[in-house]
Write an enzyme that holds these catalytic residues in place. Structure first.
Site, PDB file in Angstrom:
ATOM      1  N   ASP A  65       0.813  -1.226   0.000  1.00 29.81           N
ATOM      2  CA  ASP A  65       0.000   0.000   0.000  1.00 29.81           C
ATOM      3  C   ASP A  65       0.842   1.270   0.000  1.00 29.81           C
ATOM      4  OD1 ASP A  65       0.942   0.149   2.643  1.00 29.81           O
ATOM      5  OD2 ASP A  65      -0.940   1.030   3.352  1.00 29.81           O
ATOM      6  N   GLU A  66       2.073   1.157  -0.509  1.00 33.01           N
ATOM      7  CA  GLU A  66       3.002   2.268  -0.326  1.00 33.01           C
ATOM      8  C   GLU A  66       3.894   2.423  -1.556  1.00 33.01           C
ATOM      9  OE1 GLU A  66       6.574   2.838   2.887  1.00 33.01           O
ATOM     10  OE2 GLU A  66       5.300   1.102   3.007  1.00 33.01           O
TER      11      GLU A  66
HETATM   12  P1  TTP Z   1       0.661  -0.162   6.837  1.00 33.12           P
HETATM   13  O1  TTP Z   1       0.679   0.858   5.758  1.00 33.12           O
HETATM   14  O2  TTP Z   1       1.814  -0.241   7.755  1.00 33.12           O
HETATM   15  O3  TTP Z   1      -0.613   0.056   7.753  1.00 33.12           O
HETATM   16  P2  TTP Z   1      -2.068   0.485   7.343  1.00 33.12           P
HETATM   17  O4  TTP Z   1      -2.178   0.858   5.907  1.00 33.12           O
HETATM   18  O5  TTP Z   1      -3.021  -0.583   7.777  1.00 33.12           O
HETATM   19  O6  TTP Z   1      -2.323   1.743   8.268  1.00 33.12           O
HETATM   20  P3  TTP Z   1      -1.672   3.202   8.146  1.00 33.12           P
HETATM   21  O7  TTP Z   1      -0.758   3.192   6.976  1.00 33.12           O
HETATM   22  O8  TTP Z   1      -2.849   4.124   7.952  1.00 33.12           O
HETATM   23  O9  TTP Z   1      -1.006   3.430   9.439  1.00 33.12           O
HETATM   24  O10 TTP Z   1       0.464  -1.589   6.202  1.00 33.12           O
HETATM   25  C1  TTP Z   1      -0.325  -1.823   5.048  1.00 33.12           C
HETATM   26  C2  TTP Z   1      -1.055  -3.128   5.160  1.00 33.12           C
HETATM   27  O11 TTP Z   1      -0.134  -4.191   5.352  1.00 33.12           O
HETATM   28  C3  TTP Z   1      -1.998  -3.190   6.332  1.00 33.12           C
HETATM   29  O12 TTP Z   1      -3.263  -2.673   6.011  1.00 33.12           O
HETATM   30  C4  TTP Z   1      -2.020  -4.651   6.646  1.00 33.12           C
HETATM   31  C5  TTP Z   1      -0.673  -5.175   6.235  1.00 33.12           C
HETATM   32  N1  TTP Z   1       0.172  -5.363   7.443  1.00 33.12           N
HETATM   33  C6  TTP Z   1       0.243  -6.617   8.022  1.00 33.12           C
HETATM   34  O13 TTP Z   1      -0.360  -7.569   7.527  1.00 33.12           O
HETATM   35  N2  TTP Z   1       0.985  -6.783   9.150  1.00 33.12           N
HETATM   36  C7  TTP Z   1       1.665  -5.757   9.754  1.00 33.12           C
HETATM   37  O14 TTP Z   1       2.311  -5.930  10.793  1.00 33.12           O
HETATM   38  C8  TTP Z   1       1.598  -4.461   9.132  1.00 33.12           C
HETATM   39  C9  TTP Z   1       2.306  -3.292   9.759  1.00 33.12           C
HETATM   40  C10 TTP Z   1       0.837  -4.310   7.996  1.00 33.12           C
HETATM   41 MG    MG Z   2      -0.795   2.147   5.058  1.00 34.66          MG
END
Ligand code: TTP
Ligand code: MG
Length: 400
Positions: free
Chosen positions: A100-101
Site C-alpha cells: 500500500d506504499e
Molecule cells: P501499513 O501501511 O503499515 O498500515 P495500514 O495501511 O493498515 O495503516 P496506516 O498506513 O494508515 O497506518 O500496512 C499496510 C497493510 O499491510 C496493512 O493494512 C495490513 C498489512 N500489514 C500486516 O499484515 N501486518 C503488519 O504488521 C503491518 C504493519 C501491515
Molecule cells: Mg498504510
C-alpha cells in the site's frame, strides 16, 4: 520533489468499503486461530490502542465491540495494482515499496499537473474516486523526508516539506522516527543524549560508526540532509560503462592510460547527456588468459566530469598487480543519480569546486564531439594532468 503515498488502514479500509456494516466501527483484519495477530486496525479501533502485530486476544480485551474480519489478500493485491496504475498515470518514475506504499518522482511532471501539492491532491482525488479509499501523501525534496511527511497527518493527510523547511524538519525529527533505529540503538541514543536527528551532528563519523555500525554513516548523512537514494523503478539505468578489446595484448602503462582516458571520456559524455551523476567508478581488465578483474570505488561526492572518472579509474588501475598482458580494458560508473535532484542538499567542499571547474571544459568538449563526432578531441590535457611517471604496480596511497 519526491512524493510518498501510504494508504490509510489499508486492509481494514477495503473491508469497510465493501461491507457498509463495518463502516465507522472498530474493525481489525486478522486470522481466527488462537495465535493470530492483528494485521491492521481501522482508525476507530486504533482509538482503543489496537495496533498491527498485537495478538487478537489482547485487541479484544481492549475493545469489547471489536469486529474481527478475515483477510482477503487477492482483493488487496488487486486494489494495490489499481493504485499503482493511477500513480503511473502521473509519473513514469514510481517505486512500489509495499502493498500500500510507493514513492513517485515528481521531476518533470509540473508542466502537466501543476505544483507538487496540486499533484498530491489530484492523486488522492483519483484514488478516492476510483477505489473509495483514502490515502496519506508526503512530499519533500528527499525520499527519507517524503516518507516521514506522509505519516505526519494520517489519515487522509497531505503534507509538504519544502526545501527551505527541510533542514529544520530534519534537525527536529525525533530520533526514534528514523527507520532502522530500534530498541538497541535507542539505548545508545539515550546514553549519548541524542533525542533528535539534529543531535547526531554533535558526534563525529568515526564515533557514530563505532556506536551504531553501518547505521552510523547513514544517520550522519541524513542529519546533514543527504539522502542519496532515488526512486527506483526497475527500469532505471543502473550503470554506464565502456570497454575496448585491444587489437593486441598490451602491458605498457602509457597505452593503457590512454585507453582508460578514452573510455572515461565516453562514459562521462554518456552520463552528462543523460543528466546523471555517479557515485561509484569501476574498471574492468581482462587478461591474455581470459581471466578478469574488476575494481570499484565509491566517492564521497557524486561526479560527472570525465576528469574525475578518469582520475578514479587510474587510481583503481594502479592498485592492480599486473602479471599478465591485458586484452580488454573498460571503465564504468554506477550509483547513478539525477543531476538536478537535490539529493545532497548541503554539500560543500573541495570536490564540488573541482567538479564545477571541470563542468565548463566537459560542456565545450561534449558540444564539439556532438557536432563533429568521433574522436576529434582526444587525450589532450587530461592525460598529462594525471601523469605520475608510469605505473609501478604498487598500491596508491593517495586515492583522493
Ligand atoms: P501499513 O501501511 O503499515 O498500515 P495500514 O495501511 O493498515 O495503516 P496506516 O498506513 O494508515 O497506518 O500496512 C499496510 C497493510 O499491510 C496493512 O493494512 C495490513 C498489512 N500489514 C500486516 O499484515 N501486518 C503488519 O504488521 C503491518 C504493519 C501491515
Ligand atoms: Mg498504510
Amino acid at each position: 520533489m519526491i512524493l510518498h503515498i501510504d494508504m490509510d488502514a489499508f486492509f481494514a479500509a477495503v473491508e469497510q468499503r465493501d461491507n457498509p456494516a463495518l463502516r465507522h466501527r472498530p474493525v481489525i483484519v486478522a486470522g481466527n486461530s488462537k495465535r493470530s495477530v492483528v494485521s491492521t486496525a481501522s482508525y476507530e479501533a486504533r482509538k482503543f490502542g489496537i495496533r498491527s502485530a498485537m495478538p487478537v486476544y489482547a485487541a479484544k480485551q481492549r475493545c469489547a465491540d471489536l469486529i474481527v474480519v478475515p483477510g482477503n489478500m487477492k482483493k488487496y493485491r488487486s486494489d494495490s495494482k489499481k493504485i499503482m496504475a493511477i500513480l503511473s498515470g502521473f509519473s513514469p518514475l514510481v517505486e512500489q515499496v509495499s502493498i500500500d506504499e510507493a514513492f513517485v518522482d515528481l521531476a518533470g511532471c509540473e508542466r502537466l499537473f501543476g505544483s507538487p501539492e496540486d499533484m498530491g491532491r489530484a492523486i488522492k482525488k483519483k484514488i478516492e474516486a476510483g477505489l473509495s479509499l483514502t490515502s496519506s501523501i508526503g512530499i519533500a525534496p528527499i525520499k527519507f523526508l517524503a516518507k516521514i511527511a506522509s505519516d505526519m497527518n494520517k489519515p487522509d493527510g497531505l503534507t509538504l516539506i519544502t526545501p527551505a523547511e527541510a533542514p529544520r524538519v530534519l534537525a527536529e525529527l525525533p530520533i526514534q522516527k528514523v527507520p532502522g533505529v530500534g530498541q538497541a540503538a535507542m539505548k545508545q541514543m539515550n546514553i549519548l543524549k541524542i533525542r533528535s536527528l539534529g543531535d547526531i551532528k554533535k558526534f563525529s563519523l568515526p564515533l557514530l560508526t563505532q556506536k551504531f555500525g553501518k547505521m552510523g554513516p547513514h544517520l550522519f548523512e541524513l542529519s546533514n540532509g543527504i539522502d542519496a537514494s532515488m526512486v527506483e523503478t526497475g527500469h532505471t539505468r543502473k550503470s554506464i560503462s565502456s570497454e575496448t578489446t585491444l587489437s593486441k595484448d598490451v602491458s605498457d602503462f602509457e597505452t593503457l592510460k590512454g585507453i582508460l582516458l578514452d573510455r572515461a571520456q565516453t562514459v562521462g559524455r554518456d552520463l552528462r547527456a543523460k543528466h546523471l551523476v555517479c557515485e561509484t567508478v569501476f574498471i574492468k581488465l581482462k587478461f591474455s588468459d581470459f581471466t578478469q578483474v574488476t575494481r570499484s570505488r565509491t566517492l564521497d561526492t557524486a561526479v560527472s566530469s570525465s576528469a574525475a572518472i578518469f582520475k578514479e579509474a587510474l587510481a583503481l588501475y594502479r592498485k592492480i598487480e599486473l602479471k599478465k598482458k591485458i586484452r580488454l580494458a573498460g571503465v564504468g560508473v554506477t550509483s547513478l543519480k539525477d543531476k538536478d535532484r537535490p539529493i545532497q542538499m548541503f554539500l560543500l567542499g573541495e570536490e564540488k569546486k573541482t567538479e564545477t571547474q571541470w563542468a565548463s571544459v566537459d560542456k565545450a568538449v561534449d558540444s564539439i564531439m556532438e557536432k563533429f563526432g568521433g574522436n576529434i578531441i582526444q587525450k589532450a590535457s587530461l592525460k598529462e594532468l594525471f601523469d605520475e611517471g608510469g605505473c609501478d604496480g604498487k598500491e596508491d596511497s593517495d586515492q583522493g
